[in-house]
Design a protein around this motif. Structure first.
Motif, short mmCIF file in Angstrom:
data_model
loop_
_atom_site.label_atom_id
_atom_site.label_comp_id
_atom_site.label_asym_id
_atom_site.label_seq_id
_atom_site.Cartn_x
_atom_site.Cartn_y
_atom_site.Cartn_z
N GLY A 17 9.07 7.77 70.02
CA GLY A 17 7.85 8.27 70.89
C GLY A 17 8.44 9.49 71.16
N GLU A 18 9.45 10.48 71.12
CA GLU A 18 9.37 11.53 70.84
C GLU A 18 8.46 12.52 69.99
N HIS A 19 8.91 11.67 68.76
CA HIS A 19 8.08 12.02 68.16
C HIS A 19 6.28 11.95 67.95
N LEU A 20 6.04 10.80 68.15
CA LEU A 20 4.95 10.48 68.85
C LEU A 20 3.95 11.13 69.64
N SER A 21 4.70 12.22 70.65
CA SER A 21 4.76 12.82 71.89
C SER A 21 4.08 13.77 70.79
N ALA A 22 4.75 13.73 70.73
CA ALA A 22 4.84 16.17 69.81
C ALA A 22 3.20 15.88 68.77
N ALA A 23 3.56 14.98 67.68
CA ALA A 23 2.86 14.60 67.09
C ALA A 23 1.07 14.65 67.23
N PHE A 24 1.20 14.09 68.88
CA PHE A 24 -0.56 13.73 69.56
C PHE A 24 -0.46 15.52 70.24
N GLY A 25 0.89 16.05 70.84
CA GLY A 25 0.12 17.30 71.67
C GLY A 25 -0.08 18.02 70.52
N VAL A 26 0.39 17.93 69.44
CA VAL A 26 0.36 18.71 68.22
C VAL A 26 -1.79 18.72 68.26
N GLY A 27 -1.79 17.51 67.36
CA GLY A 27 -3.27 16.66 67.75
C GLY A 27 -4.59 17.38 68.00
N GLY A 28 -4.21 17.37 69.56
CA GLY A 28 -5.38 17.09 70.56
C GLY A 28 -5.56 18.27 70.20
N VAL A 47 -2.43 30.25 65.44
CA VAL A 47 -1.53 31.35 65.56
C VAL A 47 -0.62 31.07 66.60
N ALA A 48 -1.22 30.70 67.83
CA ALA A 48 0.37 29.80 68.51
C ALA A 48 1.43 28.55 68.20
N LEU A 49 0.19 27.93 67.82
CA LEU A 49 0.79 26.26 66.99
C LEU A 49 1.91 26.72 66.03
N HIS A 50 1.57 27.85 64.97
CA HIS A 50 2.33 28.43 63.65
C HIS A 50 3.74 29.20 64.44
N ARG A 51 3.35 29.57 66.08
CA ARG A 51 4.65 30.14 66.50
C ARG A 51 5.69 29.43 66.82
N GLU A 52 4.94 27.83 67.16
CA GLU A 52 6.31 26.78 67.58
C GLU A 52 6.57 26.01 66.28
N ILE A 53 5.75 25.63 65.31
CA ILE A 53 6.36 25.03 63.93
C ILE A 53 7.01 25.35 62.78
N ALA A 54 6.41 26.77 62.99
CA ALA A 54 7.30 27.52 61.87
C ALA A 54 9.07 27.84 61.60
#
Length: 73
Positions: free
Chosen positions: A18-29, A57-64
């Motif tokens: 569930g946590e992974h689903l939420s995180a992936a959907f957040g990034v995808g959205g 840039v924002a997503l890279h900062r969070e995911i990198a």
């Protein structure tokens, strides 16, 4: 098979399914919204001038900082 497809990767990154689903959907959205803004920008160049690059840039900062040794396929 079910474990490999649905549970193995979330477990490797210390998340529940569930946590992974939420995180992936957040990034995808967020990427979907940025993508739509890029299309609008293509049609009307005065709108959303930096929306695409700002999102990247924002997503890279969070995911990198995450260090996942998992293949993506």
């Amino acid at each position: 098979m079910i474990d490999r497809l649905f549970l193995e990767h979330p477990r490797c990154v210390n998340e529940s399914y569930g946590e992974h689903l939420s995180a992936a959907f957040g990034v995808g959205g967020r990427l979907l919204v940025a993508s739509l803004k890029c299309f609008v920008h293509g049609l009307v160049p005065g709108l959303y001038k930096t929306a695409g690059s700002d999102a990247i840039v924002a997503l890279h900062r969070e995911i990198a900082p995450r260090k996942y040794d998992q293949p993506t396929f």
